[in-house]
Design a protein around this motif. Structure first.
Motif, PDB file in Angstrom:
ATOM      1  N   ARG A   2     -38.832  61.892  96.495  1.00  0.00           N
ATOM      2  CA  ARG A   2     -38.036  61.816  97.723  1.00  0.00           C
ATOM      3  C   ARG A   2     -36.582  61.485  97.403  1.00  0.00           C
ATOM      4  O   ARG A   2     -35.685  61.778  98.178  1.00  0.00           O
ATOM      5  CB  ARG A   2     -38.604  60.750  98.661  1.00  0.00           C
ATOM      6  CG  ARG A   2     -39.782  61.242  99.464  1.00  0.00           C
ATOM      7  CD  ARG A   2     -40.559  60.121 100.099  1.00  0.00           C
ATOM      8  NE  ARG A   2     -39.753  59.252 100.965  1.00  0.00           N
ATOM      9  CZ  ARG A   2     -40.226  58.133 101.510  1.00  0.00           C
ATOM     10  NH1 ARG A   2     -41.470  57.756 101.271  1.00  0.00           N
ATOM     11  NH2 ARG A   2     -39.458  57.401 102.272  1.00  0.00           N
ATOM     12  N   MET A   3     -36.376  60.771  96.284  1.00  0.00           N
ATOM     13  CA  MET A   3     -35.003  60.440  95.893  1.00  0.00           C
ATOM     14  C   MET A   3     -34.940  60.331  94.373  1.00  0.00           C
ATOM     15  O   MET A   3     -35.983  60.257  93.712  1.00  0.00           O
ATOM     16  CB  MET A   3     -34.550  59.136  96.558  1.00  0.00           C
ATOM     17  CG  MET A   3     -35.426  57.956  96.236  1.00  0.00           C
ATOM     18  SD  MET A   3     -35.086  56.522  97.303  1.00  0.00           S
ATOM     19  CE  MET A   3     -35.893  56.985  98.836  1.00  0.00           C
ATOM     20  N   THR A   4     -33.750  60.338  93.854  1.00  0.00           N
ATOM     21  CA  THR A   4     -33.565  60.144  92.424  1.00  0.00           C
ATOM     22  C   THR A   4     -33.648  58.642  92.150  1.00  0.00           C
ATOM     23  O   THR A   4     -33.033  57.852  92.856  1.00  0.00           O
ATOM     24  CB  THR A   4     -32.188  60.677  92.002  1.00  0.00           C
ATOM     25  OG1 THR A   4     -32.051  62.006  92.510  1.00  0.00           O
ATOM     26  CG2 THR A   4     -32.040  60.670  90.493  1.00  0.00           C
ATOM     27  N   ILE A   5     -34.441  58.260  91.140  1.00  0.00           N
ATOM     28  CA  ILE A   5     -34.635  56.836  90.877  1.00  0.00           C
ATOM     29  C   ILE A   5     -34.266  56.524  89.431  1.00  0.00           C
ATOM     30  O   ILE A   5     -34.659  57.240  88.513  1.00  0.00           O
ATOM     31  CB  ILE A   5     -36.102  56.417  91.140  1.00  0.00           C
ATOM     32  CG1 ILE A   5     -36.523  56.788  92.567  1.00  0.00           C
ATOM     33  CG2 ILE A   5     -36.271  54.909  90.913  1.00  0.00           C
ATOM     34  CD1 ILE A   5     -37.973  56.488  92.878  1.00  0.00           C
ATOM     35  N   VAL A   6     -33.498  55.477  89.232  1.00  0.00           N
ATOM     36  CA  VAL A   6     -33.229  54.960  87.895  1.00  0.00           C
ATOM     37  C   VAL A   6     -33.674  53.504  87.885  1.00  0.00           C
ATOM     38  O   VAL A   6     -33.226  52.708  88.699  1.00  0.00           O
ATOM     39  CB  VAL A   6     -31.722  55.041  87.533  1.00  0.00           C
ATOM     40  CG1 VAL A   6     -31.471  54.405  86.169  1.00  0.00           C
ATOM     41  CG2 VAL A   6     -31.258  56.490  87.540  1.00  0.00           C
ATOM     42  N   MET A   7     -34.616  53.190  86.987  1.00  0.00           N
ATOM     43  CA  MET A   7     -35.153  51.841  86.960  1.00  0.00           C
ATOM     44  C   MET A   7     -35.016  51.242  85.567  1.00  0.00           C
ATOM     45  O   MET A   7     -35.416  51.841  84.576  1.00  0.00           O
ATOM     46  CB  MET A   7     -36.623  51.831  87.379  1.00  0.00           C
ATOM     47  CG  MET A   7     -37.248  50.449  87.281  1.00  0.00           C
ATOM     48  SD  MET A   7     -38.909  50.394  87.950  1.00  0.00           S
ATOM     49  CE  MET A   7     -39.770  51.398  86.774  1.00  0.00           C
ATOM     50  N   VAL A   8     -34.454  50.054  85.513  1.00  0.00           N
ATOM     51  CA  VAL A   8     -34.396  49.285  84.278  1.00  0.00           C
ATOM     52  C   VAL A   8     -35.630  48.412  84.230  1.00  0.00           C
ATOM     53  O   VAL A   8     -36.004  47.820  85.244  1.00  0.00           O
ATOM     54  CB  VAL A   8     -33.116  48.419  84.278  1.00  0.00           C
ATOM     55  CG1 VAL A   8     -33.248  47.264  83.332  1.00  0.00           C
ATOM     56  CG2 VAL A   8     -31.909  49.270  83.957  1.00  0.00           C
ATOM     57  N   SER A   9     -36.314  48.360  83.085  1.00  0.00           N
ATOM     58  CA  SER A   9     -37.530  47.555  83.052  1.00  0.00           C
ATOM     59  C   SER A   9     -37.840  47.026  81.672  1.00  0.00           C
ATOM     60  O   SER A   9     -37.404  47.565  80.656  1.00  0.00           O
ATOM     61  CB  SER A   9     -38.716  48.376  83.555  1.00  0.00           C
ATOM     62  OG  SER A   9     -39.873  47.589  83.515  1.00  0.00           O
ATOM     63  N   HIS A  10     -38.617  45.963  81.660  1.00  0.00           N
ATOM     64  CA  HIS A  10     -39.147  45.406  80.421  1.00  0.00           C
ATOM     65  C   HIS A  10     -40.549  45.918  80.134  1.00  0.00           C
ATOM     66  O   HIS A  10     -41.020  45.842  79.008  1.00  0.00           O
ATOM     67  CB  HIS A  10     -39.226  43.878  80.542  1.00  0.00           C
ATOM     68  CG  HIS A  10     -38.077  43.168  79.906  1.00  0.00           C
ATOM     69  ND1 HIS A  10     -37.623  43.487  78.659  1.00  0.00           N
ATOM     70  CD2 HIS A  10     -37.302  42.161  80.346  1.00  0.00           C
ATOM     71  CE1 HIS A  10     -36.607  42.702  78.368  1.00  0.00           C
ATOM     72  NE2 HIS A  10     -36.384  41.890  79.373  1.00  0.00           N
ATOM     73  N   ASP A  11     -41.227  46.404  81.173  1.00  0.00           N
ATOM     74  CA  ASP A  11     -42.649  46.759  81.030  1.00  0.00           C
ATOM     75  C   ASP A  11     -42.790  48.100  80.327  1.00  0.00           C
ATOM     76  O   ASP A  11     -43.175  49.095  80.936  1.00  0.00           O
ATOM     77  CB  ASP A  11     -43.326  46.862  82.404  1.00  0.00           C
ATOM     78  CG  ASP A  11     -43.238  45.561  83.163  1.00  0.00           C
ATOM     79  OD1 ASP A  11     -42.979  44.537  82.523  1.00  0.00           O
ATOM     80  OD2 ASP A  11     -43.436  45.582  84.384  1.00  0.00           O
ATOM     81  N   THR A  12     -42.497  48.132  79.026  1.00  0.00           N
ATOM     82  CA  THR A  12     -42.489  49.416  78.318  1.00  0.00           C
ATOM     83  C   THR A  12     -43.812  50.150  78.460  1.00  0.00           C
ATOM     84  O   THR A  12     -43.835  51.358  78.613  1.00  0.00           O
ATOM     85  CB  THR A  12     -42.208  49.205  76.822  1.00  0.00           C
ATOM     86  OG1 THR A  12     -42.893  48.044  76.402  1.00  0.00           O
ATOM     87  CG2 THR A  12     -40.734  49.071  76.559  1.00  0.00           C
ATOM     88  N   GLY A  13     -44.916  49.408  78.435  1.00  0.00           N
ATOM     89  CA  GLY A  13     -46.217  50.063  78.509  1.00  0.00           C
ATOM     90  C   GLY A  13     -46.474  50.664  79.867  1.00  0.00           C
ATOM     91  O   GLY A  13     -46.906  51.811  79.993  1.00  0.00           O
ATOM     92  N   VAL A  14     -46.176  49.899  80.920  1.00  0.00           N
ATOM     93  CA  VAL A  14     -46.557  50.322  82.261  1.00  0.00           C
ATOM     94  C   VAL A  14     -45.678  51.450  82.781  1.00  0.00           C
ATOM     95  O   VAL A  14     -46.175  52.409  83.364  1.00  0.00           O
ATOM     96  CB  VAL A  14     -46.488  49.119  83.238  1.00  0.00           C
ATOM     97  CG1 VAL A  14     -46.951  49.550  84.626  1.00  0.00           C
ATOM     98  CG2 VAL A  14     -47.332  47.984  82.716  1.00  0.00           C
ATOM     99  N   ILE A  15     -44.371  51.350  82.551  1.00  0.00           N
ATOM    100  CA  ILE A  15     -43.513  52.301  83.264  1.00  0.00           C
ATOM    101  C   ILE A  15     -43.709  53.729  82.781  1.00  0.00           C
ATOM    102  O   ILE A  15     -43.468  54.659  83.525  1.00  0.00           O
ATOM    103  CB  ILE A  15     -42.004  51.941  83.209  1.00  0.00           C
ATOM    104  CG1 ILE A  15     -41.429  52.103  81.816  1.00  0.00           C
ATOM    105  CG2 ILE A  15     -41.730  50.575  83.749  1.00  0.00           C
ATOM    106  CD1 ILE A  15     -39.914  52.199  81.879  1.00  0.00           C
ATOM    107  N   THR A  16     -44.221  53.912  81.543  1.00  0.00           N
ATOM    108  CA  THR A  16     -44.426  55.283  81.075  1.00  0.00           C
ATOM    109  C   THR A  16     -45.377  56.045  81.984  1.00  0.00           C
ATOM    110  O   THR A  16     -45.322  57.265  82.051  1.00  0.00           O
ATOM    111  CB  THR A  16     -45.014  55.278  79.654  1.00  0.00           C
ATOM    112  OG1 THR A  16     -46.185  54.477  79.651  1.00  0.00           O
ATOM    113  CG2 THR A  16     -44.012  54.715  78.668  1.00  0.00           C
ATOM    114  N   LYS A  17     -46.253  55.335  82.696  1.00  0.00           N
ATOM    115  CA  LYS A  17     -47.196  56.014  83.588  1.00  0.00           C
ATOM    116  C   LYS A  17     -46.519  56.482  84.868  1.00  0.00           C
ATOM    117  O   LYS A  17     -47.075  57.267  85.609  1.00  0.00           O
ATOM    118  CB  LYS A  17     -48.347  55.059  83.957  1.00  0.00           C
ATOM    119  CG  LYS A  17     -49.241  54.734  82.771  1.00  0.00           C
ATOM    120  CD  LYS A  17     -50.629  54.326  83.208  1.00  0.00           C
ATOM    121  CE  LYS A  17     -50.741  52.889  83.609  1.00  0.00           C
ATOM    122  NZ  LYS A  17     -50.616  51.919  82.515  1.00  0.00           N
TER     123      LYS A  17
END
Lengths: 251, 277
Positions: free
Chosen positions: A187-202
């Motif tokens: 629905r929109m372009t998203i840029v997210m900074v995160s520490h959860d390297t494992g989770v965000i790949t999903k």
């Protein structure tokens, strides 16, 4: 074909003599969900601040929607990492989310029905519809994080920037925030900074590893051990960057 | 008996002026005090007020109404402290301390240079609500209108910079300009308050009513209304006590407000203790 939403060209930022970002080149396209990972002090938050127009680059150029960063507040939503405020600040959740409409408001005009409707929709999207009249200071960490996301969504942005939206909340709340972001993807372009390297790949469509310089990974590629090892001081495992089969339809 | 006594008092013009001054100053300090409390800029307000003493000295030196001298001095202090802090990254308490002391020094020197005796000097420092001239009331009323008008137009923007300045900036607001405007409104509020409590004690009426009101408010507008009502009540009570016991009115008003503050805090402490058990 739509042009890129964000273009960084050989971007460099020095803060107080420290090179925070160096020769960073990056393009984010409409509909992308870009995850940015990297160690603390790697420049993740600085990159977001540059994109928001809060921090000027020392060298190189940044264009957001084809113009100067910060010049198109209507099209940009921002979710900060933490919000430091007085717990007894007299403000309701609805009032907080209404501030997301500031970017769309003309000076001296009161908020209208359209604004209130957008607030209701945003609260509904993040699942806080029942807490509209709750005081902001009475929210739990996870509820506050959702309220901050709702504030950004109330402005109906085309680009949503999130700075570690799950840093200060417990694991159960984390997955609900990720579910929420999944529902916003596309629905929109998203840029997210995160520490959860494992989770965000999903969840994301692209991953960037940021430690002063940037290393880009497209969907389906794997993060090799070598670059990750360069970025972190400790050993890291290679991660296959892909979404679960049930969701991924493209090859 | 008391009815006739107070009826008689109210017939005096100085008493009518005093009550009007209490009402007008309460409106300004309820509204602006709310921003001062939620944004935690009480000491900036104290700095602006004390710098204004230089303006009082200038007024004496030039032989004009000292309140006219207060306006440029308090505005210059507001903008000076704000710009030093925001643009030049000087630490805010350093800027406050410098303006505070420099303004007072200038006032002392200008009063010293003024030939003869400085009448009413004490009333500018500590206020005297019983001697507010009608001309000053008109000026206070105009400043009140200006303050209320600006806040009505920009209350959402002020709320945004008080709650989350970075987000206000990201939303396209000129947050530094708005902050300087808010400090300027504090400066004008100082002018309104000088006659009532004096520049030394302005900070108390800017913070105490709003701080008490915050305990019972769920939104900024309701906090403003409650702070205004509380400020008016404290002023009236202080006025009545000072008249009955022949005390300095400004100091009596402040002590009434401070007593109410300690009572509310004590009540909070006790009720929190009961809940804890």
């Amino acid at each position: 074909m739509s042009g890129p939403v964000i273009v960084c060209d050989r971007l460099a930022v020095r803060l107080g003599g420290t090179q925070v970002l160096n020769r960073l080149t990056l393009s984010v396209f409409q509909g992308d969900f870009l995850g940015i990972v990297g160690p603390n002090g790697g420049g993740k938050t600085t990159l977001l601040r540059v994109i928001l127009g809060l921090q000027r680059p020392t060298e190189g150029s940044v264009r957001v929607f084809g113009s100067e960063p910060g010049s198109q507040p209507k099209r940009t939503g921002y979710v900060p990492q933490r919000l430091f405020f007085d717990r007894d600040f007299p403000l309701s959740v609805g009032g907080l989310v209404l501030m997301g409409r500031l970017s769309r408001r003309r000076l001296f005009r009161p908020y209208g029905n359209r604004d209130r409707q957008a607030v209701e929709e945003a609260l509904h999207t993040v699942g806080l519809g029942d807490l509209r009249d709750r005081q902001v200071g009475a929210l739990s960490g996870g509820e506050l994080q959702r309220a901050l996301i709702a504030r950004a969504l109330a402005g109906e942005p085309e680009l949503l920037l999130l700075d570690e939206p799950t840093a200060s909340i417990d694991p159960a709340m984390k997955s609900s925030v990720y579910d929420l972001l999944d529902s916003l993807r596309g629905r929109m372009t998203i840029v997210m900074v995160s520490h959860d390297t494992g989770v965000i790949t999903k969840h994301v469509t692209r991953i960037a590893c940021l430690n002063c310089t940037l290393d880009m990974h497209e969907e389906g590629s794997s993060l090799k051990r070598a670059p990750m090892g360069d970025f972190y001081d400790y050993p890291v495992d290679a991660i296959l960057h892909n979404r679960p089969k049930s969701e991924g339809s493209e090859p | 008996m008391s009815e006739t006594l107070f009826g008689g008092i109210l017939a005096f013009e100085f008493m009518q002026n005093a009550i009007l001054a209490a009402l007008l100053s309460s409106i300004a300090c309820g509204i602006i005090g709310t921003f001062v409390v939620v944004k935690r800029i009480g000491f900036i307000s104290g700095g602006i007020a004390h710098t204004a003493f230089g303006g009082i000295g200038l007024g004496y030196y030039l032989g004009v109404n000292p309140l006219l001298g207060v306006i440029p001095f308090s505005l210059a202090a507001a903008l000076g402290i704000g710009i030093l802090g925001k643009k030049l990254k000087v630490s805010e308490d350093t800027a406050i301390g410098t303006f505070w002391a420099a303004g007072m020094s200038l006032g002392v020197i200008l009063i010293g240079l003024t030939p003869g005796y400085a009448p009413d000097l004490f009333s500018y420092l500590f206020g005297n609500i019983l001697t507010v001239p009608s001309g000053d009331l008109l000026m206070i009323m105009l400043l009140d209108l200006l303050i209320v008008g600006v806040v009505l137009l920009l209350n959402r923007e002020f709320l945004a910079i008080c709650f989350d300045e970075e987000y206000a900036e990201v939303s396209g607001l000129k947050s530094t300009a708005l902050y300087l405007l808010l400090l300027s409104l504090i400066a004008l509020t100082v002018v309104v308050m000088v006659r009532v409590v004096g520049i030394v004690m302005v900070i108390a009426l800017l913070s105490i009513p709003a701080a008490i009101a915050r305990n019972f408010s769920r939104s900024i507008p309701s906090m403003m209304v409650m702070a205004t009502v509380l400020s008016f009540l404290f002023s009236l009570a202080g006025l009545a006590l000072s008249y009955m016991f022949d005390l300095a009115s400004g100091a009596t008003i402040i002590l009434v407000a401070a007593s109410a503050f300690f009572l509310v805090q004590g009540w909070h402490f006790l009720s929190a203790g009961r809940q804890g058990r």
